[in-house]
Design a protein around this motif. Sequence first.
Motif, PDB file in Angstrom:
ATOM      1  N   THR A 108       0.924  -1.235  -0.045  1.00 52.36           N
ATOM      2  CA  THR A 108       0.045  -0.021   0.071  1.00 52.36           C
ATOM      3  C   THR A 108       1.088   1.303  -0.060  1.00 52.36           C
ATOM      4  O   THR A 108       0.429   2.325  -0.490  1.00 52.36           O
ATOM      5  CB  THR A 108      -1.216   0.127   1.153  1.00 52.36           C
ATOM      6  N   VAL A 109       1.968   1.216   0.561  1.00 54.22           N
ATOM      7  CA  VAL A 109       2.937   2.319   0.250  1.00 54.22           C
ATOM      8  C   VAL A 109       3.128   2.691  -1.095  1.00 54.22           C
ATOM      9  O   VAL A 109       3.166   3.469  -1.706  1.00 54.22           O
ATOM     10  CB  VAL A 109       4.213   2.185   1.155  1.00 54.22           C
ATOM     11  N   PRO A 128       0.929   7.570   8.490  1.00 53.78           N
ATOM     12  CA  PRO A 128       1.653   8.843   8.038  1.00 53.78           C
ATOM     13  C   PRO A 128       2.285   8.839   6.836  1.00 53.78           C
ATOM     14  O   PRO A 128       2.219   9.675   6.053  1.00 53.78           O
ATOM     15  CB  PRO A 128       2.531   9.119   9.384  1.00 53.78           C
ATOM     16  N   ARG A 129       3.236   7.682   6.614  1.00 56.02           N
ATOM     17  CA  ARG A 129       3.785   7.786   5.309  1.00 56.02           C
ATOM     18  C   ARG A 129       2.991   7.914   4.142  1.00 56.02           C
ATOM     19  O   ARG A 129       3.056   8.430   3.325  1.00 56.02           O
ATOM     20  CB  ARG A 129       4.907   6.669   5.088  1.00 56.02           C
ATOM     21  N   ILE A 130       1.848   7.022   4.254  1.00 59.28           N
ATOM     22  CA  ILE A 130       0.890   7.031   2.986  1.00 59.28           C
ATOM     23  C   ILE A 130       0.210   8.462   3.123  1.00 59.28           C
ATOM     24  O   ILE A 130      -0.020   8.977   1.856  1.00 59.28           O
ATOM     25  CB  ILE A 130       0.086   5.720   3.114  1.00 59.28           C
ATOM     26  N   ALA A 131      -0.264   8.896   4.015  1.00 62.85           N
ATOM     27  CA  ALA A 131      -0.956  10.260   4.073  1.00 62.85           C
ATOM     28  C   ALA A 131      -0.012  11.137   3.461  1.00 62.85           C
ATOM     29  O   ALA A 131      -0.456  12.069   2.789  1.00 62.85           O
ATOM     30  CB  ALA A 131      -1.447  10.557   5.706  1.00 62.85           C
ATOM     31  N   ALA A 132       1.216  11.192   3.946  1.00 61.16           N
ATOM     32  CA  ALA A 132       2.042  12.304   3.477  1.00 61.16           C
ATOM     33  C   ALA A 132       2.316  12.233   1.647  1.00 61.16           C
ATOM     34  O   ALA A 132       2.318  13.104   1.085  1.00 61.16           O
ATOM     35  CB  ALA A 132       3.602  12.111   3.974  1.00 61.16           C
ATOM     36  N   SER A 139      -5.084  17.921  -4.611  1.00 63.28           N
ATOM     37  CA  SER A 139      -6.368  17.647  -5.345  1.00 63.28           C
ATOM     38  C   SER A 139      -7.229  16.762  -4.305  1.00 63.28           C
ATOM     39  O   SER A 139      -8.500  16.682  -4.115  1.00 63.28           O
ATOM     40  CB  SER A 139      -6.841  17.345  -6.474  1.00 63.28           C
ATOM     41  N   HIS A 140      -6.221  15.842  -3.404  1.00 65.66           N
ATOM     42  CA  HIS A 140      -6.807  14.769  -2.673  1.00 65.66           C
ATOM     43  C   HIS A 140      -7.252  15.177  -1.274  1.00 65.66           C
ATOM     44  O   HIS A 140      -6.580  16.212  -0.742  1.00 65.66           O
ATOM     45  CB  HIS A 140      -5.841  13.579  -2.493  1.00 65.66           C
ATOM     46  N   LYS A 141      -8.228  14.955  -0.520  1.00 63.78           N
ATOM     47  CA  LYS A 141      -8.672  15.060   0.612  1.00 63.78           C
ATOM     48  C   LYS A 141      -8.232  13.781   1.401  1.00 63.78           C
ATOM     49  O   LYS A 141      -8.607  12.702   1.322  1.00 63.78           O
ATOM     50  CB  LYS A 141     -10.047  15.272   0.885  1.00 63.78           C
ATOM     51  N   VAL A 142      -7.274  14.010   2.595  1.00 69.33           N
ATOM     52  CA  VAL A 142      -6.602  12.951   3.222  1.00 69.33           C
ATOM     53  C   VAL A 142      -6.969  13.118   4.843  1.00 69.33           C
ATOM     54  O   VAL A 142      -6.702  14.257   5.209  1.00 69.33           O
ATOM     55  CB  VAL A 142      -5.125  13.025   3.037  1.00 69.33           C
ATOM     56  N   GLU A 155       2.547   3.215  12.215  1.00 72.47           N
ATOM     57  CA  GLU A 155       1.135   3.159  11.849  1.00 72.47           C
ATOM     58  C   GLU A 155       0.502   3.454  13.110  1.00 72.47           C
ATOM     59  O   GLU A 155       0.904   3.024  14.212  1.00 72.47           O
ATOM     60  CB  GLU A 155       0.766   1.977  11.307  1.00 72.47           C
ATOM     61  N   SER A 156      -0.874   3.774  12.999  1.00 70.04           N
ATOM     62  CA  SER A 156      -1.679   3.971  14.379  1.00 70.04           C
ATOM     63  C   SER A 156      -2.621   2.618  14.273  1.00 70.04           C
ATOM     64  O   SER A 156      -3.194   2.314  13.541  1.00 70.04           O
ATOM     65  CB  SER A 156      -2.483   5.264  13.950  1.00 70.04           C
TER      66      SER A 156
END
Length: 257
Positions: A108-109, A128-132, A139-142, A155-156
Amino acid sequence: MQPSERQDQIVAMLGRASEMTVDELAEALAVSRETIRRDLTRLDARGKVRKFHGGARVMTISTSAMEMEGPYALRLAQNAEAKRKIAQAAARLFQADDSLFIDTGSTTVAMAEALVGLEALVIITNSPRIAATVASNPSHKVFLIGGAYGSDAGESLGPLALEQIGKFRVRHAVITIGAIDANCVMDFDLQEAEVAKAMIERADRVTVLADHSKFDRRAVFEVVPLARIDTLVTDVPPGETIQAALSAAGIDVIVSG
């Protein structure tokens, strides 16, 4: 084809056939016998296959060995090219305004990097890595799920993460797994399995990303039965037993490349 890709294919072919000759492998991959011999020597040295005169066979993995998983940093490097291709194939499943849960995993990374090129997605993740990564496209809402911090994969996890996941309802859950057999998909970590389950419960459709090394493998914690999965994206066609189970469950199998 790069040597690493060819060697991954050799491991996958031996996983399905158990044993093959050098001539059979050379013909299947359209390379010389000497190339196959060199590949088998390297794979044997890495413990991936057992080489014998004229061929090779799949390594026999004990149950205790199957119920273990290496550190996250090591998993990021394993089958990296295959995971990149899986991610690119999976990214084509989504379009603008889709909403996605994405759990934490080495595949998923790679998926996050592929999603940067799409437009206007809503992405909820516990990584957090994927979110960043996906947030680099404005244009993405994260949304980043919080909770207890798992330092290995970054990860959380835990009750706080599960509670926050329950506040969303999305179109797609995109998850990685530790293992898949003819009955279900599994993970090696209880908390990671709980996060994946929570995401699946709040999603309309489920997409599983899994390279060939996950097939015919067992892990301790069940994530979801095959019947709940809509799409499996992988790098090599599964063997007959798993393919029959996937077909019976109505799962759309996408082979990257």
